[in-house]
Design an enzyme around this catalytic site. Structure first.
Site, PDB file in Angstrom:
ATOM      1  N   ASP A  64      46.577 -32.571 -70.538  1.00 32.68           N
ATOM      2  CA  ASP A  64      46.614 -33.326 -69.293  1.00 32.68           C
ATOM      3  C   ASP A  64      45.198 -33.485 -68.755  1.00 32.68           C
ATOM      4  O   ASP A  64      44.222 -33.159 -69.425  1.00 32.68           O
ATOM      5  CB  ASP A  64      47.516 -32.611 -68.279  1.00 32.68           C
ATOM      6  CG  ASP A  64      47.075 -31.175 -68.035  1.00 32.68           C
ATOM      7  OD1 ASP A  64      45.923 -30.835 -68.390  1.00 32.68           O
ATOM      8  OD2 ASP A  64      47.857 -30.382 -67.481  1.00 32.68           O
ATOM      9  N   TYR A 212      50.026 -22.600 -63.697  1.00 33.91           N
ATOM     10  CA  TYR A 212      49.284 -21.376 -63.988  1.00 33.91           C
ATOM     11  C   TYR A 212      49.480 -20.373 -62.857  1.00 33.91           C
ATOM     12  O   TYR A 212      48.547 -19.873 -62.260  1.00 33.91           O
ATOM     13  CB  TYR A 212      47.801 -21.682 -64.252  1.00 33.91           C
ATOM     14  CG  TYR A 212      47.632 -22.416 -65.561  1.00 33.91           C
ATOM     15  CD1 TYR A 212      47.736 -21.736 -66.766  1.00 33.91           C
ATOM     16  CD2 TYR A 212      47.434 -23.787 -65.601  1.00 33.91           C
ATOM     17  CE1 TYR A 212      47.629 -22.405 -67.976  1.00 33.91           C
ATOM     18  CE2 TYR A 212      47.322 -24.468 -66.802  1.00 33.91           C
ATOM     19  CZ  TYR A 212      47.423 -23.770 -67.985  1.00 33.91           C
ATOM     20  OH  TYR A 212      47.320 -24.416 -69.183  1.00 33.91           O
TER      21      TYR A 212
END
Length: 487
Positions: A64, A212
């Site tokens: 990404d 994350y």
């Protein structure tokens, strides 16, 4: 005359060159004239400008176009550790490894340039993930997110401190002024992380999770950061910090990881989220080389960690595919194979220097066995597996062609100068054709537990490359480049 049959060895030197080249394909910012992966162009040139801060540069973490500083910092720490322990074996690739590290540290100097703030992410992940778009064409919101006294982010800040401290040692011989700057900033950022304790999950959760999210708490990063600062400075206050806080670590991690299930014990965990096994291996180097008798929990826990990995150990906790690949829960499985193999190789060399071996119950694990294990995992990734395919793009004759990566799967700016908008990339995502641009050196998430692999862009768990799969692999490949398998 006896003929000795030998399994064809891999070209570790070629794989090393490519594993470092991959980082050029992940670059954000203004690309230099020395850029070798030429289908990539400048991107993210206005990052941070809307708030008056220059946040141009750094890396995209995977397929990404978001800059997630937590995994970026861990990847940088591992690249630096790769050079510190194995740089002597890198040959002509050493300057490229240093460039890969500096691309990140230049960015981290920007991300920590305002006292009291540490930028932890650039880009709205939901906006970005809804588009299949080249980084060069990005028109999604490039929102910068920062940790501060009011909104702590100790895990990201301490990991950035670790990356800066480790990198300062890398540049000490060649660029002492830059090295000193990195070390000074590492100390400052560590101080910020420790003084303003808290997880960025709690303050920036809607934007950093589930991508994350920090599942294991920030305490491990604080100790990891202090350990790297101690290795870089030898200042006793960092050593005291590590020793005084290590005993709390198991308790703290247990508190955070009920929903993750670290049944092997947190001493057995290592990756972008959890640093425990890395702390023990890193500190064991310092202890084994100082010949001290007080080893604390570090060496016993490093030994216990090895015993959770080796398949012949009575306390093995990881699982293995029929073809011999290490597996742990969670996506992008090859990150576990590369990170844990790196630790075993590094530890084997520290054990060799002190003439130690490990006892896993009645099984003796010699340093040579740890090295053999690490080589087996690397060889699997490079093609010694049931499918006889390499999981590194551009290495060998059979490798993944349809990786989950926006820039690789869309025509390059050279081939298609006109902009391709957010939804304009969807037909390329859905296409069954191979990606037009080879992201040389990219290692994908890897096969499933049955050693099978579906080369499909949609299957991101298996086909998406990441910086933190490659970073530990750089050190492994450097070592094996100079240490061919025994006859």
């Amino acid at each position: 005359m006896v003929m000795v049959m030998r399994v064809a060895s891999h070209d570790y030197g070629d794989a090393l060159t490519k594993s470092i080249l991959f980082f050029e394909g992940q670059r954000s910012g203004k690309l230099p004239p020395t850029q070798r992966m030429t289908w990539r162009k400048d991107s993210g040139l206005q990052d941070g400008f809307q708030i008056g801060v220059d946040l141009v540069g750094g890396y995209y973490d995977a397929g990404d176009n978001v800059k997630f500083n937590f995994p970026m910092a861990f990847s940088t720490t591992m690249l630096a550790w790769s050079v510190l322990d194995f740089g002597n074996f890198m040959g002509p690739d050493l300057p490229h490894a240093l460039e890969a590290i500096k691309w990140a540290t230049d960015y981290f100097l920007k991300a920590t340039s305002i006292p009291g703030f540490v930028f932890v992410q650039v880009g709205d992940p939901y906006g970005d993930h809804n588009c299949w778009e080249r980084p060069e064409d990005m028109d999604t919101p490039r929102i910068p997110y920062a940790a501060s006294k009011q909104f702590p982010g100790s895990e990201v800040s301490a990991e950035i401190a670790a990356a800066l401290a480790a990198s300062s040692m890398v540049f000490r011989p060649s660029n002492p002024a830059y090295s000193a700057r990195l070390l000074k900033r590492a100390a400052m950022v560590f101080e910020f992380a420790d003084a303003n304790r808290g997880s960025y999950n709690d303050t920036l959760g809607p934007w950093v999770c589930p991508f994350y999210c920090d599942f294991s708490g920030y305490e491990d990063e604080l100790i990891w950061g202090a350990a790297w600062l101690y290795r870089a400075t030898k200042a006793p206050n960092y050593w005291s910090y590590v020793v005084q806080n290590i005993s709390n670590l198991e308790k703290n991690v247990a508190k955070h990881t009920d929903r993750v299930g670290y049944g092997g014990g947190s001493f057995a965990e290592f990756g972008w989220d959890t640093k425990n096994a890395g702390i023990n291996i890193l500190v064991s180097k310092l202890l084994l080389s100082s010949k001290t008798s007080d080893v604390g929990p570090f060496i016993p826990n490093a030994d216990k960690f090895v015993c959770t990995v080796l398949p012949e150990s009575p306390t093995v906790y990881v699982s293995y595919s029929p073809g011999g690949l290490l597996f742990k829960p969670g996506g992008s499985n090859l990150q576990h194979a590369t990170a844990l193999s790196f630790l075993l190789l590094a530890y084997a060399r520290y054990l060799n220097q002190s003439n130690r071996e490990i006892h896993c119950g009645n099984v003796v694990a010699t340093p040579a066995r740890l090295i053999q294990f690490a080589r087996g995992q690397v060889d699997y990734i490079l093609g010694t597996n049931p499918l006889k395919m390499s999981y590194m793009v551009g290495y060998g004759s059979k490798f993944p062609r349809k990786i989950h990566h926006r820039g690789s799967s869309l025509p390059s700016v050279d081939q298609h100068p006109a902009s391709i908008n957010c939804q304009g990339g969807t037909p390329y995502f859905q296409s069954n054709d191979p990606n037009p641009n080879l992201l040389i050196g990219a290692v994908v998430g890897g096969p499933d537990k049955g050693d099978s692999y579906s080369d499909s862009r949609a299957d991101f768990v298996h086909t998406e490359p990441t910086t933190y799969i490659n970073a530990p692999l750089v050190g492994l490949l450097a070592y094996f480049r100079s240490h061919p398998p025994p006859l």
